[in-house]
Design a protein around this motif. Structure first.
Motif, PDB file in Angstrom:
ATOM      1  N   UNK A  18       9.601  -7.373  -3.002  1.00 57.69           N
ATOM      2  CA  UNK A  18       9.153  -6.708  -1.774  1.00 57.69           C
ATOM      3  C   UNK A  18       8.047  -7.529  -1.107  1.00 57.69           C
ATOM      4  N   UNK A 284      -1.954  -9.475  -8.466  1.00 54.18           N
ATOM      5  CA  UNK A 284      -2.058  -8.013  -8.518  1.00 54.18           C
ATOM      6  C   UNK A 284      -0.938  -7.419  -9.350  1.00 54.18           C
ATOM      7  N   UNK A 288      -1.444  -5.331 -12.760  1.00 58.51           N
ATOM      8  CA  UNK A 288      -0.949  -3.970 -12.953  1.00 58.51           C
ATOM      9  C   UNK A 288       0.015  -3.889 -14.115  1.00 58.51           C
ATOM     10  N   UNK A 308      11.502   8.161 -21.040  1.00 54.23           N
ATOM     11  CA  UNK A 308      12.556   9.159 -20.861  1.00 54.23           C
ATOM     12  C   UNK A 308      12.709   9.515 -19.395  1.00 54.23           C
TER      13      UNK A 308
ATOM     14  N   UNK B  22      12.610  18.167 -25.279  1.00 52.70           N
ATOM     15  CA  UNK B  22      12.775  17.980 -23.836  1.00 52.70           C
ATOM     16  C   UNK B  22      12.753  19.305 -23.086  1.00 52.70           C
TER      17      UNK B  22
ATOM     18  N   UNK C 145      -1.673  -1.028  -3.774  1.00 52.56           N
ATOM     19  CA  UNK C 145      -1.583  -2.100  -4.769  1.00 52.56           C
ATOM     20  C   UNK C 145      -2.274  -3.375  -4.316  1.00 52.56           C
ATOM     21  N   UNK C 146      -2.362  -3.577  -3.005  1.00 55.97           N
ATOM     22  CA  UNK C 146      -2.894  -4.839  -2.492  1.00 55.97           C
ATOM     23  C   UNK C 146      -4.290  -4.579  -1.924  1.00 55.97           C
ATOM     24  N   UNK C 147      -5.284  -5.445  -2.234  1.00 54.91           N
ATOM     25  CA  UNK C 147      -6.610  -5.221  -1.651  1.00 54.91           C
ATOM     26  C   UNK C 147      -6.500  -5.252  -0.124  1.00 54.91           C
TER      27      UNK C 147
END
Ligand SMILES: Nc1ncnc2c1ncn2[C@@H]1O[C@H](COP(=O)(O)OP(=O)(O)OP(=O)(O)O)[C@@H](O)[C@H]1O
Ligand code: SF4
Ligand SMILES: [Mg+2]
Lengths: 311, 331, 301
Positions: A18, A284, A288, A308, B22, C145-147
């Motif tokens: 992305x 990044x 993460x 799950x 579950x 997620x990105x600064x």
């Protein structure tokens, strides 16, 4: 556990795709690269030649595929300033940035974690209030103000340290301390509230009611459990360190990636900006991913739940 | 032609039972095959104990939630739960009065604005001053003072709030109103006032209504016909006098025997139901009432009794087989 | 303890409950000193934003080469330039007032944009659910997620800079937090009777969300906007400090610090004055934001 790792890695790869695609879109959206680089008055033949040379005359999806291939091969165009490969230009700055961000991150953790834990343990004492008051710095003092103030004190007035430049360890002290103090304040605040939350949990009270010594309750139970939320904030700290490096490197004329980014943006050297953007994106995602994997390792509950849910 | 016609309406929920690794999946049959008709101007009372599916039926009939299967038609057209423009347009003719008036009102708007809201929504061309005048009339007709127009819900008493909810539901003079336990959140003394108000309004405006309550006396006062629900199904239906004086279904008999009568003539023995309270998740096979039924027979465990006509009423019980057909096996 | 004093305590105090000491204590429990100071500072800022050109003793662009690098009052300067002058002889106080104006206006507009964007997307997610909601949540995660500083720098590099673009860009800061909050609040409002009741009347989604849900959740949204504000000021001043934000001849607080950095040896006051204003402003707004949060909504973390 394996499914969990696979799940996380797949998500990381997806995010990377992305990011690369977004970089492509932004690059194309920002206008005709031929005109932007050659200028609006360039002769049409030159524009045409440029388009051919860069493959801009092909359909957009071919350009996209080629772009993707180029990114994978590390071929990201040349800097418009000195004509060298952009990746090379950026890459030679990376060690300098690591040289200040890694010690800064260590400083963040070494100061922030104990300060936060102690503040939680001595909640509502003068010590707690002092730490919380000092930690407000992390949220209200911008890093350039902090850097310049330290520089004014230690470099200009006391003449203990150089105010800018690079080369010796002394040059790195002010940038590291600037980023270290601000990040430590953020971590201290966060650790304190994570710790307070854990200390309020029933199992902590049960453990101490059962006669487990308080010191053991803290080390065995409370710290282990507070570590989990705290780890997320450290993942997040990587992001703010990267952003902080941009400013702090400029304040102290430290020739790292951050300073390069600022000059590249000012000169609109798009190839270099793009490489840095991708580099930070990758960092990044990697950070993460590392936090996610650590998470799974520390907290087995997390692991099965996500595995799950993902299945 | 009936105004409202409901056929074999079902609503099942997929739920997860707690426990186990579950959580076991299960089906909760909140409403499980309900059919009835409502003639123009008629009031049908719906009674049954808590959790038997009364509110769910109400929401299904108005198309507020989608049905698992079955149909509802209103004045000849199907009621669906797709919340589109057509659905919104239909709200003009069908409204709901809620059990909890405070929860049904917006805390941050004066009550007059909320009473006028249906007019603003469905007749946007009506100028504001005319709308206010109409709101004033409606408020008077439900017994609210004109000076209460600018009050906020928390400044009113429980009974006054329910009057606001009633006023809002009646603002456009709808043809069909569903009242879901409209008085059960109110003090007993105020209950009577609000019930009388509803009766008066019905006399004046002549709407059709589905009146839900777990209180037999209230249903009896308000309805032309009553239907008794047990575990998502109607087990007996008919005129209130007949149903409450000579109940035919064992469950209705138990309900009626539990009404405290002021004149204790010792006429009725109180029937105390045994067994677990009904659970719509594990619905018993055959007659859903059989684990608690004092007259249960062997066939009750296997075959589900169908609602069969007996003169003016209908009963679903193997003790009362349909006059002609005898036993009808349910699937 | 604060308002109801027990009879025995009254006796101990030997006087009326309404002794001046007691009234003061009640007052400060309700309005802590820090909050009062913060509010006064914000009031001062509002006055500056409104009247900067009238308060400023000089034109902020006026160059006076004879008055170059005059020190401020606290370093032995004169009343002519209470905060000194810069390398070109421009009055620091006048420049400071105009910079405060620009910084605050940008932060204010940006926060409004972020709130509008966040509330709209949060409501869209809550209304449509399903795929749309997933998409919004993905956008939120991607933004988080990105600064943001890096994203902002990239956009400025690719699209160039103008005051309008810059303000809109700052408006993308923090939308994701507001969107997350708005979505959560709208989802829980949808579960509550009042929203369902209005829907059952036949009201359109616009009416349900605009006239009913929004006013009901406004206080929490205002708190999160207040907490967003100082962060936008930090971001804006950071970019302006780097020379990539507000462009001369306009000046924001960050610009002033950036300019003053070159004179840190000879004229440190040029960078000190705007630095102090930045810190005091972010501090004041954070204090008020925290105070409002405790007042309105103790559950918002
Ligand atoms: N959204 C839902 N999800 C799962 N189960 C539900 C849901 N709504 C209702 N139920 C279940 O369906 C059954 C019938 O609920 P309903 O609200 O219709 O009962 P009721 O007859 O109105 O009861 P009461 O008199 O207490 O209002 C209950 O067991 C309830 O738990
Ligand atoms: S069918 Fe059987 S179990 Fe059901 S009510 Fe009648 S007698 Fe009782
Ligand atoms: Mg109900």
């Amino acid at each position: 556990m394996f499914a969990y790792i696979l799940n996380r890695v797949a998500r990381a790869v997806l995010t990377l795709i992305i990011i690369v695609s977004l970089a492509f879109v932004i690059l194309r959206m920002s206008g005709d690269p031929a005109i932007m680089i050659l200028g609006p008055e360039a002769p049409p033949q030159a524009v045409e030649a440029f388009r051919k040379a860069w493959g801009l005359d092909q359909p957009i999806w071919v350009q996209y595929a080629k772009y993707f291939g180029a990114v994978i091969q590390g071929d990201l165009g040349n800097s418009m300033r000195d004509g060298r490969a952009a990746l090379e230009v950026v890459w030679e700055r990376v060690p300098l940035t690591l040289a200040i961000t890694v010690p800064a991150l260590l400083l963040n953790i070494l100061i922030g974690l104990p300060a936060g834990v102690l503040a939680a343990l001595f909640r509502n004492t003068a010590y707690d209030r002092l730490i919380m008051m000092v930690s407000v710095i992390g949220f209200t003092v911008p890093s350039f103000v902090m850097g310049l103030t330290l520089s004014l004190l230690l470099a200009v007035w006391l003449r203990l340290l150089p105010s800018g430049g690079s080369g010796t360890v002394a040059h790195a002290v002010l940038p590291v301390v600037t980023m270290g103090i601000i990040g430590a304040a953020v971590i201290a605040r966060f650790t304190r509230s994570a710790m307070l939350e854990v200390l309020g949990q029933p199992y902590i009270r049960t453990a101490s009611a059962k006669g487990v010594p308080w010191s053991q309750v803290i080390t065995r139970h409370a710290l282990a459990n507070a570590a989990i939320p705290t780890m997320t904030i450290i993942g997040f700290m990587v992001g703010s360190l990267v952003a902080g490096a941009v400013v702090v490197e400029s304040v102290f004329s430290w020739p790292g990636v951050g300073r390069l980014l600022v000059t590249a943006v000012a000169n609109r050297d798009l190839a270099v900006v793009q490489v840095i953007l991708l580099l930070i994106g990758f960092t990044m995602v990697a950070a993460n991913l590392a936090v996610d994997l650590l998470y799974g390792w520390v907290d087995p509950r997390m692991r099965t739940k996500t595995a799950t849910a993902g299945a | 032609m009936p105004l409202v016609s409901v056929r074999d309406l079902k609503r099942h929920y997929d739920i997860r039972l707690t426990g186990g690794l579950f959580g076991r999946r299960a089906k909760l049959k909140a409403v499980d095959g309900v059919s009835f008709d409502l003639k123009m101007g008629e009031t049908l009372g719906l009674v049954g104990e808590s959790g038997c599916g009364k509110s769910t039926t109400a929401k299904l009939v108005l198309g507020l939630i989608p049905a698992t299967s079955g149909t509802v038609s209103f004045d000849g057209s199907a009621v669906t739960a797709a919340h589109d423009a057509q659905w919104r347009h239909m709200r003009r003719r069908m409204q709901m009065i809620y059990q909890d008036p405070l929860g049904a009102l917006d805390r941050r708007l004066p009550v007059s604005a909320q009473i006028g809201e249906p007019i603003a929504v469905h007749e946007p061309h009506v100028p504001a001053d005319e709308r206010e005048a109409r709101v004033g009339e409606i408020m008077t007709s439900v017994g609210l003072r004109a000076d209460q127009a600018a009050s906020y819900p928390h400044e009113l008493s429980g009974g006054q709030r329910q009057r606001v909810v009633i006023a809002r539901a009646l603002a456009l003079q709808p043809d069909f109103i569903v009242c879901d336990e409209p008085v059960s959140a109110l003090d007993v003394s105020i209950q009577a006032q609000v019930l009388n108000l509803l009766e008066d309004l019905k006399e004046r405006n002549g709407f059709t209504s589905l009146f839900i309550s777990h209180d037999l006396k209230v249903v009896r006062q308000m309805s032309d016909r009553v239907a008794v629900m047990y575990l998502g199904m109607i087990v007996e239906e008919g005129p209130p006098e007949d149903v409450f004086h000579a109940p035919m279904h064992p469950y209705t008999q138990a309900l009626v025997s539990a009404i405290p009568t002021p004149s204790r003539r010792g006429k009725r023995e109180r029937i105390v139901l045994e067994g677990d309270p009904p659970n719509p998740v594990n619905k018993p096979s055959g007659c859903p009432f059989h684990p608690r039924c004092p007259s249960a027979m062997s066939e009750c465990r296997e075959f589900q009794p169908m609602l069969a006509s007996h003169g003016s009423r209908k009963v679903a019980c193997h003790l009362r087989p349909a006059p002609s057909a005898g036993l009808i096996a349910a699937e | 303890m604060s308002t109801e004093t027990l009879p025995s305590e009254q006796a101990d105090a030997g006087g009326s409950v309404f002794s001046s000491k007691n009234v003061l204590r009640v007052f400060f429990e309700k309005w802590p000193l820090a909050v009062l100071l913060a509010l006064s500072w914000i009031a001062l800022l509002v006055i500056i934003v409104a009247f900067a050109p009238f308060i400023a003793p000089y034109d902020y662009l006026a160059i006076s080469l004879t008055d170059r690098l005059a020190p401020p009052l606290f370093l032995g300067g004169g009343w002519a330039h209470p905060l000194g002058t810069d390398e070109l002889g421009r009055d620091v106080l006048s420049r400071l007032l105009m910079s405060v104006r620009i910084s605050i206006v940008i932060a204010f507009l940006s926060t409004l944009i972020a709130a509008t964007l966040g509330v709209s997307l949060g409501f869209i997610a809550a209304y449509f659910r399903g795929k749309v909601e997933q998409l919004v949540l993905m956008l939120i995660d991607a933004q988080a997620a990105m600064p943001f500083m890096i994203i902002a720098l990239a956009v400025l590099a690719f699209f160039g800079n103008s005051l309008m673009l810059f303000t809109i860009l700052m408006g993308f800061y923090g939308w994701e937090r507001i969107a997350r909050i708005a979505r959560g609040l709208a989802l829980s409002a949808n579960e509550q009777g009042y929203a369902t009741a209005v829907r059952d009347i036949g009201a359109s989604p616009w009416r349900i969300y605009g006239r009913h849900i929004l006013p009901n959740i406004a206080s929490t949204l205002i708190v999160s906007m207040t907490l967003n504000f100082p962060e936008v000021i930090l971001l804006e001043s950071g970019l302006s400090f780097l020379g990539l934000g507000v462009q001369p001849p306009l000046s924001s607080l960050g610009n002033m610090v950036g300019y003053g950095r070159d004179y840190i040896q000879s004229a440190p006051w040029i960078m000190l004055a705007p630095s102090v204003v930045i810190v005091l402003t972010t501090l004041a707004i954070s204090i008020v934001g925290d105070w409002l949060r405790d007042l309105f909504d103790p559950t918002l973390s």
